[in-house]
Design an enzyme around this catalytic site. Structure first.
Site, short mmCIF file in Angstrom:
data_model
loop_
_atom_site.label_atom_id
_atom_site.label_comp_id
_atom_site.label_asym_id
_atom_site.label_seq_id
_atom_site.Cartn_x
_atom_site.Cartn_y
_atom_site.Cartn_z
N ASN A 1 -0.47 -4.43 2.41
CA ASN A 1 -1.83 -3.94 2.45
C ASN A 1 -2.30 -3.67 1.03
O ASN A 1 -1.55 -3.14 0.21
CB ASN A 1 -1.88 -2.64 3.27
CG ASN A 1 -3.25 -1.97 3.23
OD1 ASN A 1 -3.54 -1.18 2.34
ND2 ASN A 1 -4.07 -2.30 4.20
N VAL A 2 -3.52 -4.08 0.73
CA VAL A 2 -4.16 -3.72 -0.54
C VAL A 2 -5.60 -3.32 -0.21
O VAL A 2 -6.26 -3.97 0.59
CB VAL A 2 -4.13 -4.86 -1.58
CG1 VAL A 2 -2.77 -4.94 -2.24
CG2 VAL A 2 -4.50 -6.20 -0.98
N HIS B 1 5.08 -6.08 6.26
CA HIS B 1 3.74 -5.49 6.18
C HIS B 1 3.29 -5.52 4.73
O HIS B 1 4.09 -5.29 3.81
CB HIS B 1 3.77 -4.05 6.68
CG HIS B 1 2.64 -3.20 6.18
ND1 HIS B 1 2.79 -2.30 5.14
CD2 HIS B 1 1.34 -3.13 6.56
CE1 HIS B 1 1.63 -1.70 4.92
NE2 HIS B 1 0.74 -2.19 5.75
N ARG C 1 -13.06 -1.40 13.96
CA ARG C 1 -12.89 -2.37 15.03
C ARG C 1 -11.46 -2.30 15.56
O ARG C 1 -10.49 -2.65 14.87
CB ARG C 1 -13.20 -3.77 14.48
CG ARG C 1 -13.23 -4.88 15.51
CD ARG C 1 -13.77 -6.15 14.84
NE ARG C 1 -13.94 -7.22 15.80
CZ ARG C 1 -13.05 -8.21 15.97
NH1 ARG C 1 -11.93 -8.22 15.27
NH2 ARG C 1 -13.29 -9.17 16.84
N HIS D 1 12.95 -6.30 -3.26
CA HIS D 1 12.75 -5.20 -4.20
C HIS D 1 12.66 -5.68 -5.65
O HIS D 1 11.96 -5.07 -6.47
CB HIS D 1 13.87 -4.17 -4.04
CG HIS D 1 13.61 -3.18 -2.95
ND1 HIS D 1 12.94 -2.00 -3.15
CD2 HIS D 1 13.90 -3.23 -1.62
CE1 HIS D 1 12.84 -1.34 -2.01
NE2 HIS D 1 13.42 -2.08 -1.05
N SER E 1 -5.07 -6.36 5.11
CA SER E 1 -3.87 -5.79 5.71
C SER E 1 -3.22 -6.84 6.60
O SER E 1 -3.91 -7.55 7.33
CB SER E 1 -4.23 -4.56 6.54
OG SER E 1 -3.07 -3.97 7.11
N GLY F 1 -14.30 4.87 13.30
CA GLY F 1 -15.06 4.00 14.20
C GLY F 1 -14.89 2.53 13.90
O GLY F 1 -15.78 1.73 14.18
N HIS G 1 9.87 11.97 13.49
CA HIS G 1 10.32 12.46 14.80
C HIS G 1 11.70 11.92 15.17
O HIS G 1 12.32 12.41 16.11
CB HIS G 1 9.30 12.09 15.88
CG HIS G 1 9.06 10.63 16.05
ND1 HIS G 1 8.43 9.86 15.11
CD2 HIS G 1 9.38 9.77 17.07
CE1 HIS G 1 8.35 8.60 15.53
NE2 HIS G 1 8.93 8.53 16.72
#
Length: 315
Positions: free
Chosen positions: A123-124, A121, A275, A160, A107, A273, A190
């Site tokens: 992430n895989v 950003h 890091r 894209h 990430s 839990g 929000h």
């Protein structure tokens, strides 16, 4: 540090690819910094969870701070195991609630110094549920998205286009589906506002089978540098001043809001839990909030909201 043997034997190849992906990406960013004359270097921080902790595993955090181009660039690899899948991982798979699991991924979030260079950003990841007496159930997730502070059509189109083209070999319908999924996911409910110009996002994905789903995920990760670095090189030399910097910090506040309030990856890491330092590497070094900050009609700042922070077809 001793590398643990994956509990899921087929995960070994995924781990090797993820570790290589992290190195390739951070090496490329380091080269951009060197080209710009920056003195900042990536800090390489290997870590391992201590015996007795609820979550076991290891990883490597690579982070650059105070660079000439990137004010903060964090890229983390993690490989963890736990006794029970947290709720954020089983909301679409209730039959696996409480099963032991193994999760690994890369990430990254890069926060450039220039307001004209967008935050990015990517992430895989792979998660494998390991229910007792049954075969492992694996699924994949990931994607990439772009968050500009000042909008440029050609940058959004380029980003894209790469996303569309990398998914094309795996199915014609994947890009529009994952693009819409990204728009829906990176929406600040929000505020009823998009986080950026989007990209692609997928989660709980296994419909191409183990090999096909992994190949698609790898293609997405491998495409990241060609989606983002041309934009960095195009924008990093543009002059900017106090006005642009103040607006960048104000918009970064929205980034923080999304990551802490809505992001499933952040929730998964904290609930299981994980890091904390690695989970929160996505945070910008500086951000600002203002009460009803006025934006001048017709200004570049107003154009960001009007033309870029909306759901639209870019390619």
């Amino acid at each position: 540090m001793t590398t643990p043997t994956p509990a899921d034997p087929q995960a070994a190849e995924v781990r090797a690819w993820l570790e290589g992906l992290q190195r390739r990406i951070t090496d490329a960013v380091a080269a951009v910094e060197a080209e710009a004359g920056g003195a900042a270097r990536f800090v390489v921080d290997p870590w391992a969870k201590a015996p007795g902790e609820p979550l076991q595993g290891d990883g490597v955090t690579r982070i650059l701070e105070g660079g000439a181009v990137f004010e903060r660039a964090g890229c983390g690899f993690s490989h963890v195991r736990g006794a029970r899948l947290p709720p954020s991982a089983t909301q679409h798979r209730p039959e696996l609630a409480g099963a032991p699991f193994e999760a690994m991924g890369v990430s990254l979030v890069f926060h450039p110094r220039s307001p004209y260079v967008p935050t990015v950003h990517m992430n895989v990841r792979m998660i494998a549920a390991l229910p007792a007496g049954r075969a492992a159930v694996r699924w994949f997730g990931g994607g990439m998205d772009l968050t500009p502070y000042y909008g440029f059509e050609e940058d959004a189109v380029h980003f894209h286009t790469v996303c569309r083209d990398v998914l094309a070999p795996f199915g014609e319908g994947l890009y529009p589906r994952f693009k819409d999924w990204c728009d829906e996911y990176f929406h600040l409910k929000h505020r009823d506002e998009q986080r950026g110009v989007g990209g692609i996002f997928f989660d709980d994905f296994s419909e191409l089978g183990q090999a096909g789903s992994l190949a698609m995920t790898q293609s997405v990760g491998d495409a990241f540098l060609r989606a983002y670095l041309p934009i960095v090189q195009r924008r990093r030399h543009q002059a900017w001043g106090e006005r642009e910097r103040e607006f960048q910090l104000y918009r970064r506040g929205r980034y923080v809001e999304f990551n802490l309030v809505w992001d499933r990856g952040t929730h998964f890491g904290l609930q299981s839990g994980g890091r904390t330092e690695s989970i929160l590497l996505s945070m910008p070094p500086l951000a600002a909030w203002a009460y009803r900050r006025p934006v001048e009609e017709g200004s570049p700042e107003a154009e960001l909201t009007r033309r870029f922070l909306v759901r639209r077809a870019w390619v």
